[in-house]
Design an enzyme around this catalytic site. Structure first.
Site, mmCIF file in Angstrom:
data_model
loop_
_atom_site.group_PDB
_atom_site.id
_atom_site.type_symbol
_atom_site.label_atom_id
_atom_site.label_comp_id
_atom_site.label_asym_id
_atom_site.label_seq_id
_atom_site.Cartn_x
_atom_site.Cartn_y
_atom_site.Cartn_z
ATOM 1 N N GLU A 206 17.358 75.756 27.785
ATOM 2 C CA GLU A 206 17.115 75.042 29.038
ATOM 3 C C GLU A 206 16.163 75.775 29.976
ATOM 4 O OE1 GLU A 206 19.959 74.968 27.446
ATOM 5 O OE2 GLU A 206 20.233 72.816 27.211
ATOM 6 N N HIS B 252 31.660 69.553 30.904
ATOM 7 C CA HIS B 252 30.700 68.494 30.572
ATOM 8 C C HIS B 252 30.834 67.260 31.457
ATOM 9 C CE1 HIS B 252 29.625 70.872 27.175
ATOM 10 N NE2 HIS B 252 28.975 69.908 26.556
#
Ligand SMILES: Cc1ncc(C[n+]2csc(CCOP(=O)(O)OP(=O)(O)O)c2C)c(N)n1
Ligand SMILES: [Mg+2]
Lengths: 319, 323
Positions: free
Chosen positions: B60, B129
């Site tokens: 990322e 998440h």
């Protein structure tokens, strides 16, 4: 190497050193604020490598960026104005010492988050690859930056996508006060490049000619489709990490040993011994640089501060 | 007008912009061969090829940073974070680089990047998440943050985001991908930073956005059965935040409830309430209420997770408390 070229490099290196010595003075006087990271000792790296770039190649570096800014040919007066926080500065006084940039010289600036500009370099290179040009990106960073995640993700991506980036690690032996072998699991930085498909080469970063030749070769390899390349410039910073560094982590003897290899001294000897340069010739260059610096300081001091409205400009391109 | 899903609206916006401008390209994890984790870019790899639909490593920091660099150097990247939870790893690239390069170098560089990120809770994905961290990103000047609630808004806003010369974080609430709505065939844009009245009413003002808007609209349907007419303002963009319609509405209803999926503390509700009292203090008839997520990491177990999230009953209760 041509004598004229070497003389020009000598001029650039003296220019960077004297500029920074002047900055240190202005810092002590309180005219420059914030962090000030001097490049003294490392001048051969920026000068030799940037001399090897093709006109459309890009430059990006970390906060120790004065040398790169001057070597790309940014207007010294505007660089000094930036140091003093003036609106005539290269970044309108909003960047300061750590955030010099010159879009017209394809110098994308100095970045202050360690490793943060490595992915930017990959992206700048990606844009060139996308457009199908032959331009490459010269991305400079310290030895300490090779321990951060950004380094590993960026080298890996460049390897996978064959991006035209020349990674240039300026191994000046320390990240702040931490010696390389106290922070890196492998003492040779180029061993890290191996993991990402790059062979890497260690270069004597105190010798501007060696730096130039190694950079030229690496850029040629990139342009011939060999993918990203990696150079580890072995160098040393003579001053502290930034102003006010207590310098507890190294001995005076160690600094003296490196000073014997002063990059400007090495070039000076080469010019005098191998190219029939005279002391007078070199002194004339020194004087011209002094003059240039005096003018830059004058320009910066006489320049206006940013107006209060400048606070709110350039947050967004679109209102 | 066709009734399409929000997923389709986003897909259409991306595809149209890629056809319009060859400098627009997509990068991210599984965006290519896989077709996008949420199937938003299905078929793109075959249509546009690997040059314009770039599968990245699971990295990322460099997805964020390389998109910034490519944008600075003339491209228009649409970088996808598989979910917004993973954008935390790219927080530095987004906040310290995308949002700063224009200002910090005195306007020398532009950064026309779009970060897309599905987010939100309610799908039993557990604590890591299920975040709705929109406010974290909206905190920083220099970045624009958009989070639509309807297919129509999603398409028009994403197209504006891609054409914007500024960096934009485009947050897609994953439970909204299946929501259907009318979207015209012809091209249109919706400007970033403009709120929208989604329902008119004169009894109370409900300010919401993204999934919170859908919850708010459900609540208003029930309230209407009891004769309570709520006005619903959809913020659509969090930065720049357009308070105009919310203030106008508040000056008419004198009462407000703010609905968001993120946590209450330091949230959108806190910001909107503060601005309402700053700008319309004399119109305030009751405490401004906030409906938001319980202050806990989201659990897996279905009922437990749902009990921590916003729902129409909590909105209805908040409205009734101040009427
Ligand atoms: C992410 C991050 N962590 C810590 C710092 C503080 N810091 C600034 S420079 C520096 C040392 C970096 O060393 P190196 O990469 O070798 O570069 P050098 O200063 O030697 O040129 C540190 C720790 C920072 N700026 N960014
Ligand atoms: Mg170092």
């Amino acid at each position: 190497m041509e004598k004229a070229t070497l003389l020009d490099w000598y001029r650039q290196m003296v220019q960077i050193r004297r500029f920074e010595q002047k900055c240190a003075e202005l810092y002590q006087l309180g005219k420059i604020g914030g962090f000030l990271h001097l490049y003294i000792g490392q001048e051969a790296v920026a000068v030799g490598s940037i001399a090897a770039r093709q006109e459309n190649d890009h430059i990006i570096t970390a906060y120790r960026d004065h040398g790169h800014a001057l070597a790309v040919g940014a207007d010294m007066r505007r660089v000094m104005a930036e140091m003093l926080g003036k609106v005539t500065g290269v970044s309108k006084g909003k960047g300061g010492s750590m955030h010099l940039a010159d879009v017209n010289k394809r110098f994308w600036g100095g970045y202050a988050i360690v490793g943060g500009h490595l992915p930017l370099a990959a992206g700048i290179a990606l844009a060139e690859q996308y457009k199908g040009t032959d331009a490459a990106v010269l991305c400079y960073f310290g030895d300490g930056a090779t321990n951060i995640g950004y380094f590993h993700e960026s080298l890996n991506l460049a390897g996978v996508w064959k991006l035209p980036v020349l990674w240039i690690c300026e191994n000046n032996q320390y990240g702040m006060g931490t010696a390389v072998d106290r922070a890196s699991a492998v003492p040779r930085i180029i061993d890290k490049a191996t993991a990402y498909g790059m062979k890497g080469k260690q270069v004597n970063g105190m010798d501007v000619v060696e730096v130039y030749q190694a950079t030229q070769k690496a850029l040629k390899a990139i342009r011939s489709g060999k993918g990203p390349q990696f150079l580890e410039m072995i160098t040393y910073r003579y001053e502290g990490h930034s102003m006010g560094d207590p310098l507890r982590y190294r001995t005076k003897d160690e600094v003296e040993k490196w000073r014997a290899d002063d990059p400007i001294g090495i070039l000076e000897r080469r010019l005098l011994q191998e190219h029939n340069a005279t002391q007078d010739e070199l002194e004339a260059i020194d004087q011209a640089v002094e003059q240039e610096i005096a003018e830059a300081v004058k320009f910066a001091e006489e320049s206006p501060l940013p107006s209060p409205e400048e606070l709110f400009t350039d947050i967004y391109v679109e209102a | 007008m066709a009734r399409i899903t929000m997923r389709q609206a986003i897909t259409d916006a991306l595809r149209e912009e890629m056809l319009r401008d060859e400098n627009v390209f997509i990068m991210g994890e599984e965006v290519g061969v896989w077709g996008g984790t949420y199937a938003v870019t299905r078929g793109f790899y075959d249509e546009f090829g690997p040059q314009r639909v770039k599968d990245t490593p699971i990295a990322e920091m460099v997805i964020g940073g390389a998109a910034v660099g490519a944008a600075m150097n003339g491209l228009r990247p649409v970088a996808e974070f598989m979910t917004i939870n993973f954008a935390f790893l790219a927080l530095d690239a987004i906040v310290n680089h995308a949002a700063k390069v224009h200002y910090m170098f005195g306007g020398q560089f532009k950064c026309p990047v779009v970060f897309r990120a599905p987010g939100g809770g309610g799908r039993q994905l557990g604590a890591t998440h299920s975040h709705t961290p929109d406010v974290i990103f909206a905190h920083f000047p220099g970045l624009k943050v958009v989070s639509p609630a309807t297919p129509y808004d999603a398409k028009g806003l994403l197209k504006s985001a891609i054409r914007s010369d500024d960096p934009v974080l485009f947050i897609e609430h994953a439970t909204l991908y299946q929501v259907r709505g009318e979207v015209p065939e012809e091209e249109y844009l919706i400007p970033i930073g403009v709120s929208d009245v989604k329902r008119t009413g004169s009894d109370v003002t409900i300010v919401a956005y993204a999934q919170g808007l859908q919850v708010a609209l459900e609540a208003t349907n029930e309230l209407a059965k009891e004769g309570i007419e709520a006005e619903v303002v959809d913020l659509r963009s969090l930065r720049p935040l357009d308070m105009g319609p919310a203030i106008t509405s508040f000056k008419k209803t004198f009462k407000a409830v703010i609905v968001e999926e993120g946590y209450r503390s330091f949230g959108i509700g806190a910001e909107v309430a503060a601005r309402l009292q700053e700008e319309a203090f004399d119109y305030m008839d009751a405490p401004i209420k906030r409906v938001a997520q319980m202050e806990v990491p989201l659990p897996y177990s279905r009922e437990l997770e749902q009990s921590a999230l916003i729902n129409k009953d909590r909105v209805i209760a908040a409205v009734k408390e101040i009427l």
